[in-house]
Design a protein around this motif. Structure first.
Motif, PDB file in Angstrom:
ATOM      1  N   ALA A 178       0.857  -1.183   0.000  1.00 19.44           N
ATOM      2  CA  ALA A 178       0.000   0.000   0.000  1.00 19.44           C
ATOM      3  C   ALA A 178       0.893   1.233   0.000  1.00 19.44           C
ATOM      4  O   ALA A 178       2.046   1.173   0.419  1.00 19.44           O
ATOM      5  N   LYS A 235      -1.005   7.821   2.023  1.00 23.48           N
ATOM      6  CA  LYS A 235      -1.503   9.067   1.438  1.00 23.48           C
ATOM      7  C   LYS A 235      -1.274  10.273   2.344  1.00 23.48           C
ATOM      8  O   LYS A 235      -1.408  11.404   1.918  1.00 23.48           O
ATOM      9  N   ARG A 239      -4.655   7.436   6.070  1.00 27.34           N
ATOM     10  CA  ARG A 239      -5.168   6.926   4.797  1.00 27.34           C
ATOM     11  C   ARG A 239      -4.028   6.314   3.997  1.00 27.34           C
ATOM     12  O   ARG A 239      -2.903   6.812   4.002  1.00 27.34           O
ATOM     13  N   GLU A 244      -3.436   3.966   0.062  1.00 32.73           N
ATOM     14  CA  GLU A 244      -4.043   3.492  -1.180  1.00 32.73           C
ATOM     15  C   GLU A 244      -3.559   2.084  -1.461  1.00 32.73           C
ATOM     16  O   GLU A 244      -2.359   1.792  -1.374  1.00 32.73           O
ATOM     17  N   ALA A 297      -7.675   1.917  -4.485  1.00 31.33           N
ATOM     18  CA  ALA A 297      -8.741   2.371  -3.580  1.00 31.33           C
ATOM     19  C   ALA A 297      -8.118   2.926  -2.300  1.00 31.33           C
ATOM     20  O   ALA A 297      -7.095   2.438  -1.828  1.00 31.33           O
ATOM     21  N   ALA A 298      -8.763   3.943  -1.756  1.00 35.99           N
ATOM     22  CA  ALA A 298      -8.296   4.542  -0.502  1.00 35.99           C
ATOM     23  C   ALA A 298      -8.866   3.754   0.673  1.00 35.99           C
ATOM     24  O   ALA A 298     -10.046   3.398   0.684  1.00 35.99           O
ATOM     25  N   TRP A 299      -8.014   3.470   1.649  1.00 33.83           N
ATOM     26  CA  TRP A 299      -8.385   2.698   2.830  1.00 33.83           C
ATOM     27  C   TRP A 299      -7.976   3.463   4.084  1.00 33.83           C
ATOM     28  O   TRP A 299      -7.035   4.255   4.057  1.00 33.83           O
TER      29      TRP A 299
END
Length: 147
Positions: free
Chosen positions: A93, A96, A106, A108, A112-114
């Protein structure tokens, strides 16, 4: 033409094999079961004349389809692994925003942002690549790559 019990048995087996060869949703199978039930009734002598056997075939097929298809589909779906989320562990990942140790920020993953919790001992900086260690609901547990 007269249908013997074994004709119905062969028809039932062929329909069962046809179900295996098609990507359907368990429809043909129940017609195969209906044919096998008519075969059994004919074998023990209570199948009746040919017209009654065809009526029994249709009725038994529809009844078994109605009562047993949904439970069978539910059981098949329950056996499927829905753990695709577990396959995210060990993925990479990208952070962000800066995330201090033990905090949530956050990240990515796969476009998708998680929500991501830094479970490592060092702060994660924006743009840093991180390893996913665990997925808890919609939150990734991440550490610095290589840590």
């Amino acid at each position: 033409m007269e249908m013997q019990w074994w004709h119905w048995a062969v028809l039932g087996l062929v329909l069962g094999l046809l179900e295996l060869a098609t990507p359907g949703g368990f429809f043909i199978l129940f017609f195969g079961i209906g044919a096998l039930l008519v075969s059994l009734l004919s074998l023990i002598g209570i199948g009746g004349p040919l017209w009654l056997q065809w009526v029994l075939f249709g009725a038994l097929s529809v009844v078994t389809l109605f009562f047993f298809r949904d439970p069978l589909l539910r059981r098949m779906r329950a056996a499927e692994r829905t753990g695709l989320i577990d396959s995210l562990t060990a993925d990479i990942a990208v952070v962000k925003e800066d995330i201090p140790p033990g905090e949530v920020g956050r990240a990515e993953l796969r476009g998708a942002a998680w929500s991501a919790r830094n479970v490592g001992g060092v702060a994660l900086l924006r743009g840093q690549r991180c390893s996913v260690r665990k997925v808890d609901g919609l939150t990734l547990h991440i550490t610095a790559e290589g840590a």
